[in-house]
Every structure is written in C-alpha cells, then in structure tokens.
Design an enzyme around this catalytic site. Structure first.
Site, short mmCIF file in Angstrom:
data_model
loop_
_atom_site.label_atom_id
_atom_site.label_comp_id
_atom_site.label_asym_id
_atom_site.label_seq_id
_atom_site.Cartn_x
_atom_site.Cartn_y
_atom_site.Cartn_z
N HIS A 15 0.84 -1.15 0.09
CA HIS A 15 0.07 -0.11 0.00
C HIS A 15 0.92 1.24 -0.01
O HIS A 15 1.30 1.59 0.99
CB HIS A 15 -0.90 -0.03 1.13
CG HIS A 15 -1.69 1.23 1.24
ND1 HIS A 15 -3.06 1.21 1.33
CD2 HIS A 15 -1.52 2.37 1.23
CE1 HIS A 15 -4.02 2.41 1.38
NE2 HIS A 15 -2.99 3.13 1.17
N HIS A 17 1.78 5.35 -1.84
CA HIS A 17 1.32 6.54 -2.71
C HIS A 17 2.41 7.17 -3.06
O HIS A 17 3.46 7.63 -2.26
CB HIS A 17 0.54 7.75 -1.73
CG HIS A 17 -0.70 7.21 -1.22
ND1 HIS A 17 -1.90 7.24 -1.56
CD2 HIS A 17 -0.94 6.51 -0.01
CE1 HIS A 17 -2.99 6.71 -1.13
NE2 HIS A 17 -2.31 6.28 0.16
N LYS A 100 -9.68 -0.62 -5.84
CA LYS A 100 -9.62 0.38 -4.39
C LYS A 100 -10.97 0.84 -4.14
O LYS A 100 -11.54 1.64 -5.04
CB LYS A 100 -8.46 1.25 -4.37
CG LYS A 100 -8.53 2.16 -3.33
CD LYS A 100 -7.79 1.61 -2.23
CE LYS A 100 -7.96 2.40 -1.06
NZ LYS A 100 -6.83 2.55 -0.02
N HIS A 137 -10.48 0.76 1.84
CA HIS A 137 -10.25 1.84 3.00
C HIS A 137 -11.41 1.99 3.99
O HIS A 137 -12.51 2.35 3.42
CB HIS A 137 -10.13 3.32 2.38
CG HIS A 137 -9.85 4.36 3.29
ND1 HIS A 137 -8.69 4.98 3.46
CD2 HIS A 137 -10.62 4.81 4.54
CE1 HIS A 137 -8.56 5.98 4.33
NE2 HIS A 137 -9.85 5.91 5.20
N HIS A 175 -4.58 -0.68 5.90
CA HIS A 175 -4.08 0.15 6.96
C HIS A 175 -5.01 0.06 8.17
O HIS A 175 -5.49 1.00 8.84
CB HIS A 175 -3.78 1.59 6.50
CG HIS A 175 -4.81 2.15 5.81
ND1 HIS A 175 -6.04 2.10 5.89
CD2 HIS A 175 -4.69 3.08 4.79
CE1 HIS A 175 -6.83 2.62 5.12
NE2 HIS A 175 -5.75 3.29 4.24
N ASP A 248 1.38 2.69 3.33
CA ASP A 248 0.82 3.99 3.52
C ASP A 248 1.37 5.19 3.43
O ASP A 248 1.03 6.19 3.83
CB ASP A 248 -0.38 3.92 4.45
CG ASP A 248 -1.66 4.99 3.99
OD1 ASP A 248 -1.71 5.29 2.89
OD2 ASP A 248 -2.34 5.32 4.86
C1 NCD Z 1 -3.63 9.13 2.11
C2 NCD Z 1 -2.99 10.19 1.19
O1 NCD Z 1 -2.35 11.36 1.19
O2 NCD Z 1 -3.00 9.83 -0.04
N1 NCD Z 1 -3.43 9.86 3.35
C3 NCD Z 1 -3.50 9.12 4.55
O3 NCD Z 1 -3.45 9.66 5.49
N2 NCD Z 1 -3.14 7.85 4.53
C4 NCD Z 1 -4.78 8.71 1.47
C5 NCD Z 1 -5.12 7.35 2.47
O4 NCD Z 1 -4.54 6.36 2.08
O5 NCD Z 1 -6.18 7.48 3.20
ZN ZN Z 2 -3.31 5.42 1.51
#
Ligand code: NCD
Ligand code: ZN
Length: 353
Positions: A15, A17, A100, A137, A175, A248
């Site tokens: 997971h 970003h 997702k 999520h 998460h 995450d």
């Molecule tokens: C994530 C993001 O900034 O893209 N932020 C977070 O707090 N985890 C989005 C997400 O996965 O919820």
């Molecule tokens: Zn995330």
C-alpha cells in the site's frame, strides 16, 4: 540471522502513494531502494479509474525510476459509483492487480469514491469471479460518527455484509488501526487479509496529541489508543499470513502538513523497513519480520517472492529532520529520532533521483 545483521528476501509494499509528476520523481526511488514491488494507490487527481489511465500511470512511474532499478509498480483501479464489470475485465487484461474502494470523502482525493457499495455489486461480482482483490479503505464517513470509531463502525455496517454477500471475494482491509479490525481479519476466511503501517505499530494517539499536536503523525485512519496499537503489534509479529506490510507512505509537503488544516498522510518511504524493524525488535520478534515484509503479501496476491535480498544492520542512526520533495521540503516520519536498524545493502540513498 545473528544479533547484528539480518538478511531478508527483498520486501514489497502492499500500500503506497507515490503521486505523479515532479512529486513522483522525488519519492519513487526511495521505495525502489527498499522494496521489490509496491501496490500503487490510484488516488491521483483525477483518479486512475480505467485501464488506459493505469497504463499511462505505470509508464510514468517506470520512467521516473533510477537507472537499473528492477522495482515493479503494481497498478490499482480506483472504484467509483460508475465502475462497471467491463472496466474490471479491461483492467485485469492490462495487468492491473486490484481495485480500491474509497468511501466518498474518506481521505485525500477520495471525492470520486463510492457513495453506496450496493451500487457496485455487479462489479464486485466480477471481481469475485476473476479473483481480483478488493482493497478497502475501511472507514465510514457520516459526520455523526466519531473519527476514532469510523473503522469499527465500517466493519459492522459495511464489511461484514460485503464479506457475507461475496464469500469468495479476496479483500485486503487496508492500514488497519484497531483491535476490532485485527479480530475481524483473524476470524474471517483466508480470502480476507490486511496491511499494517509502521506508524500504527510505533505510535498511538498520545504520540500525536500529548504535549502539542504532531502533524507529521497525522494520517487516516487516525492513530488510536494504546490498546489498539498493542493488538496491531501482536498481529504483525504473530506469523499469521493474513497480516502483511503496507506502509501507506503518503507524501505531503511540510507546509501542507504544518497548517491550520493539515493534510492526512505520513511519509515513511525512505526508511520503511527500518521503521518496521524498530517495531519488531522492540517486540522481540525480528525472526517474524521476513514473513510479514517479504512473503505473506506476495502469497496473498499469488505472486512469487522476490529473488533479491536486503540486509539490515543493527546500528543507531538519526532520521533526518527534512528532505527535499517536489522542489519543496518534506518531513519524514520519526524525523530527528534514533532508529536501531539500518538498511545496509544496497546503501540507503536519500537523494532524490
Ligand atoms: C493518504 C494520502 O495522502 O493519499 N493519506 C493518509 O492519511 N493515509 C490517503 C489514504 O490512504 O487514506
Ligand atoms: Zn493510503
């Protein structure tokens, strides 16, 4: 393994970003140093909602990697109210590995998310049939539900129903942050797994709020009480293959985090495996790190384990207070704190490519 070094199969991040454009270029090399593969979250603006967009995004990531990197991005479709079974089929045909579910409004860039899961039942039906995992999520978004209860309420109001309506659907409850989630995953069939972040293993809500607000520990789902942290650590070190690594890591500039309305997201990509090592060592469970970090996720996705290895060395080092990000500045998780394990080979490269 001895007391001083630990060699592991190269881990994967289930997971992550990485954003796009210049922001992507600043961070993706950091993950590529640590991880063999990563599940790439599709919450761009606009989101990655079809196979063509996923292909473009995959190419952008591959071209942002450091030369000679063997890192593999695993692409994910962002589900909206309008995602059709045909979209799922096209995504599968284009090596998109999962889809997702963001409940609309739950987190960063989730405005196009799903307003009512029941509308998506034909799409989930196709995913169940084809074996494509649903990544969830798991938070309700109704204003009257307390932010600390949103995950537990999601389990009772949404997830139990989906699991009972689609018993063969593979689901990653992402998460997870509560004992409720740990228990739910443990008690469910082998089709249900979950990811756990380093911040939820190392912190609880006191770390975020006592003695002043620490915005760099704020993420969604938000940190919970200590008893939930204890349950998450127990799950991570249990050797149960339903629990695996997903950072995450979600980069936002220092300015966007240290603001009157700070963004949600913790940035852990540069030192992810060291953060997990910190949590596992504290729990006396370094021998359980490899399963969690390098095997169980791949097994769930029916992918081979990585053939490369990494070596961690027991050595105190201090997390930098800031790093360059997208022509700006970012604060990594645990900045200025001392960690006890350091990635040795390949050498940790903090410089953006
Ligand atoms: C994530 C993001 O900034 O893209 N932020 C977070 O707090 N985890 C989005 C997400 O996965 O919820
Ligand atoms: Zn995330």
């Amino acid at each position: 393994m001895n007391n001083k070094t630990l060699t592991l199969i190269k881990p994967d991040d289930w997971h992550l970003h990485v954003r796009s454009g210049a922001a992507l270029k600043s961070v993706v090399g950091m993950t590529a140093t640590q991880m063999g593969r990563a599940i790439i979250m599709p919450n761009l603006n606009p989101p990655v909602t079809n196979a063509a967009q996923a292909n473009i995004y995959r190419e952008e990531i591959l071209s942002a990697l450091p030369k000679d990197s063997t890192f593999t991005p695993l692409m994910v479709l962002y589900l909206t109210d309008n995602t059709t079974p045909k979209d799922i089929q096209e995504a599968m045909d284009n090596n998109v590995v999962a889809a997702k579910l963001y409940p609309a409004g739950a987190t960063t860039n989730s405005d196009s998310g799903v307003t009512n899961i029941v509308k998506l039942y034909p799409t989930l039906e196709r995913m169940q049939k084809t074996g494509m995992p649903l990544l969830v999520h798991g938070e309700v978004t109704r204003n009257e539900v307390d932010i600390f209860d949103r995950e537990a309420v999601f389990i009772d109001e949404v997830l139990r129903q989906v699991v009972s309506d689609f018993p063969e659907l593979k689901i990653v409850f992402e998460h997870i942050t509560t004992k409720n989630a740990v228990d739910f995953v443990r008690e469910s069939s082998d089709n249900i797994a979950s990811t756990i972040t380093p911040q939820h293993l190392l912190n609880n809500r006191n770390d975020m709020l006592v003695g002043g607000i620490k915005p760099h520990t704020y993420c969604l789902p938000v940190l919970k009480r200590a008893e939930h942290q204890v349950a998450l650590v127990d799950a991570a070190i249990s050797g149960n293959a339903k629990f695996f690594l997903g950072t995450d890591s979600a980069p936002h500039t220092k300015h966007d985090k240290e603001s009157a309305c700070g963004c949600a997201g913790v940035f852990s990509a540069p030192h992810a495996i060291e953060l997990y090592a910190q949590a596992f060592d504290k729990a006396g469970a370094m021998d359980k790190l490899e399963g969690f970090a390098s095997k169980f996720g791949a097994d769930f996705y029916h992918l081979p384990h990585n053939t490369q290895t990494i070596t961690l060395k027991k050595q105190n080092w201090t997390v930098p207070n800031e790093l360059e990000f997208n022509g700006d500045v970012i604060v990594p998780f645990m900045a200025t704190k001392t960690l006890n394990w350091r990635l040795e080979a390949p050498p940790l490269d903090w410089t953006p490519n």
